[in-house]
Scaffold this motif. Structure first.
Motif, mmCIF file in Angstrom:
data_model
loop_
_atom_site.group_PDB
_atom_site.id
_atom_site.type_symbol
_atom_site.label_atom_id
_atom_site.label_comp_id
_atom_site.label_asym_id
_atom_site.label_seq_id
_atom_site.Cartn_x
_atom_site.Cartn_y
_atom_site.Cartn_z
ATOM 1 N N GLU A 53 0.428 26.715 -2.911
ATOM 2 C CA GLU A 53 0.453 25.771 -4.338
ATOM 3 C C GLU A 53 -0.905 25.744 -5.078
ATOM 4 O O GLU A 53 -0.700 26.090 -6.115
ATOM 5 N N VAL A 54 -1.883 25.792 -4.390
ATOM 6 C CA VAL A 54 -3.106 25.828 -5.091
ATOM 7 C C VAL A 54 -3.414 27.299 -5.732
ATOM 8 O O VAL A 54 -3.958 27.335 -6.756
ATOM 9 N N LEU A 55 -3.150 28.058 -4.927
ATOM 10 C CA LEU A 55 -3.219 29.377 -5.561
ATOM 11 C C LEU A 55 -2.510 29.744 -7.024
ATOM 12 O O LEU A 55 -2.730 30.334 -7.499
ATOM 13 N N GLU A 56 -1.061 29.217 -6.619
ATOM 14 C CA GLU A 56 -0.296 29.241 -8.169
ATOM 15 C C GLU A 56 -0.946 28.539 -9.299
ATOM 16 O O GLU A 56 -0.854 29.102 -10.172
ATOM 17 N N GLU A 57 -1.204 27.316 -8.971
ATOM 18 C CA GLU A 57 -2.193 26.257 -10.000
ATOM 19 C C GLU A 57 -3.339 27.217 -10.433
ATOM 20 O O GLU A 57 -3.440 27.291 -11.735
ATOM 21 N N TRP A 58 -4.104 27.729 -9.551
ATOM 22 C CA TRP A 58 -5.184 28.393 -9.968
ATOM 23 C C TRP A 58 -4.930 29.490 -10.825
ATOM 24 O O TRP A 58 -5.582 29.860 -11.979
ATOM 25 N N LEU A 59 -3.989 30.512 -10.283
ATOM 26 C CA LEU A 59 -3.399 31.660 -11.396
ATOM 27 C C LEU A 59 -2.987 31.006 -12.729
ATOM 28 O O LEU A 59 -3.381 31.858 -13.696
ATOM 29 N N LEU A 60 -2.087 30.187 -12.568
ATOM 30 C CA LEU A 60 -1.599 29.530 -13.945
ATOM 31 C C LEU A 60 -2.670 29.316 -14.975
ATOM 32 O O LEU A 60 -2.601 29.571 -16.285
ATOM 33 N N LEU A 61 -3.634 28.425 -14.423
ATOM 34 C CA LEU A 61 -4.777 28.132 -15.168
ATOM 35 C C LEU A 61 -5.468 29.279 -15.671
ATOM 36 O O LEU A 61 -5.916 29.305 -16.940
ATOM 37 N N LYS A 62 -5.717 30.278 -14.989
ATOM 38 C CA LYS A 62 -6.370 31.741 -15.402
ATOM 39 C C LYS A 62 -5.595 32.002 -16.539
ATOM 40 O O LYS A 62 -6.074 32.581 -17.688
ATOM 41 N N ILE A 63 -4.343 32.110 -16.217
ATOM 42 C CA ILE A 63 -3.432 32.788 -17.301
ATOM 43 C C ILE A 63 -3.358 32.002 -18.698
ATOM 44 O O ILE A 63 -3.542 32.672 -19.720
ATOM 45 N N ARG A 64 -3.318 30.818 -18.508
ATOM 46 C CA ARG A 64 -3.279 29.843 -19.643
ATOM 47 C C ARG A 64 -4.426 29.981 -20.370
ATOM 48 O O ARG A 64 -4.688 29.880 -21.636
ATOM 49 N N LYS A 65 -5.728 30.019 -19.797
ATOM 50 C CA LYS A 65 -7.017 30.417 -20.445
ATOM 51 C C LYS A 65 -7.039 31.980 -20.794
ATOM 52 O O LYS A 65 -8.178 32.090 -21.271
ATOM 53 N N LYS A 66 -6.185 32.691 -20.678
ATOM 54 C CA LYS A 66 -6.468 34.089 -20.935
ATOM 55 C C LYS A 66 -7.625 34.629 -20.259
ATOM 56 O O LYS A 66 -8.336 35.566 -20.707
ATOM 57 N N LYS A 67 -7.857 34.306 -19.024
ATOM 58 C CA LYS A 67 -8.774 34.764 -18.145
ATOM 59 C C LYS A 67 -8.595 35.819 -17.299
ATOM 60 O O LYS A 67 -7.287 35.997 -17.068
ATOM 61 N N VAL A 68 -9.084 36.889 -16.996
ATOM 62 C CA VAL A 68 -8.708 37.920 -16.171
ATOM 63 C C VAL A 68 -8.313 37.573 -14.764
ATOM 64 O O VAL A 68 -9.081 36.928 -14.165
ATOM 65 N N VAL A 69 -7.301 37.925 -14.305
ATOM 66 C CA VAL A 69 -6.780 37.526 -12.873
ATOM 67 C C VAL A 69 -6.863 38.474 -11.880
ATOM 68 O O VAL A 69 -6.735 39.846 -12.386
ATOM 69 N N PRO A 70 -7.472 38.267 -10.854
ATOM 70 C CA PRO A 70 -7.828 39.341 -9.596
ATOM 71 C C PRO A 70 -6.376 40.120 -9.627
ATOM 72 O O PRO A 70 -5.078 39.572 -9.783
ATOM 73 N N THR A 71 -6.735 41.419 -8.984
ATOM 74 C CA THR A 71 -5.375 42.313 -8.838
ATOM 75 C C THR A 71 -5.371 42.475 -7.407
ATOM 76 O O THR A 71 -6.398 42.404 -6.671
ATOM 77 N N THR A 72 -4.264 43.012 -6.938
ATOM 78 C CA THR A 72 -3.997 43.703 -5.547
ATOM 79 C C THR A 72 -3.761 44.938 -6.034
ATOM 80 O O THR A 72 -3.429 45.551 -7.069
ATOM 81 N N ARG A 73 -3.728 45.810 -4.857
ATOM 82 C CA ARG A 73 -3.364 47.296 -5.175
ATOM 83 C C ARG A 73 -1.902 47.483 -5.689
ATOM 84 O O ARG A 73 -1.524 48.566 -6.172
ATOM 85 N N LYS A 74 -1.076 46.431 -5.330
ATOM 86 C CA LYS A 74 0.265 46.578 -5.495
ATOM 87 C C LYS A 74 0.684 45.962 -7.030
ATOM 88 O O LYS A 74 1.651 46.254 -7.574
ATOM 89 N N TYR A 75 -0.117 44.778 -7.165
ATOM 90 C CA TYR A 75 0.325 43.896 -8.268
ATOM 91 C C TYR A 75 -1.159 43.579 -9.333
ATOM 92 O O TYR A 75 -2.064 43.486 -8.907
ATOM 93 N N ASP A 76 -0.489 43.660 -10.509
ATOM 94 C CA ASP A 76 -1.513 43.470 -11.653
ATOM 95 C C ASP A 76 -0.828 42.528 -12.686
ATOM 96 O O ASP A 76 -0.105 42.833 -13.502
ATOM 97 N N ILE A 77 -1.088 41.299 -12.627
ATOM 98 C CA ILE A 77 -0.280 40.097 -13.425
ATOM 99 C C ILE A 77 -1.057 40.169 -14.902
ATOM 100 O O ILE A 77 -0.670 39.274 -15.459
ATOM 101 N N ASN A 78 -2.085 40.743 -15.215
ATOM 102 C CA ASN A 78 -2.994 40.761 -16.434
ATOM 103 C C ASN A 78 -2.056 40.854 -17.607
ATOM 104 O O ASN A 78 -2.263 40.471 -18.491
ATOM 105 N N SER A 79 -0.909 41.843 -17.605
ATOM 106 C CA SER A 79 -0.122 41.940 -18.547
ATOM 107 C C SER A 79 0.660 40.726 -19.024
ATOM 108 O O SER A 79 0.883 40.523 -20.156
#
Length: 82
Positions: A53-79
């Motif tokens: 839950e914390v990870l999801e909220e942290w990521l959604l906040l990054k996305i909402r503020k248009k901040k770069v989100v860390p990536t993994t080898r398999k996924y890049d959700i910065n799109s």
């Protein structure tokens, strides 16, 4: 893609420790780009659920503020920032 990314991060980077506390399980994402993503719980399962839950909220906040989100080898959700 968001759910898959969260699952990938949890599977690869989530770490758990037992601590001396009334909520003895401490979980965190072991990666420098996920600082501040941590949770506690009475059981390892509860801790993992809270950490997700914390990870999801942290990521959604990054996305909402248009901040770069860390990536993994398999996924890049910065799109999602566009």
């Amino acid at each position: 893609m968001f759910t898959d990314f969260v699952h990938d991060v949890m599977r690869k980077l989530a770490m758990y420790e037992k601590i001396d506390d009334n909520q003895p399980y401490y979980g965190f994402i072991k990666h420098k780009d996920f600082q501040g993503v941590w949770a506690q719980g009475r059981t390892r399962k509860e801790c993992a659920e809270r950490l997700r839950e914390v990870l999801e909220e942290w990521l959604l906040l990054k996305i909402r503020k248009k901040k770069v989100v860390p990536t993994t080898r398999k996924y890049d959700i910065n799109s999602l920032l566009k």
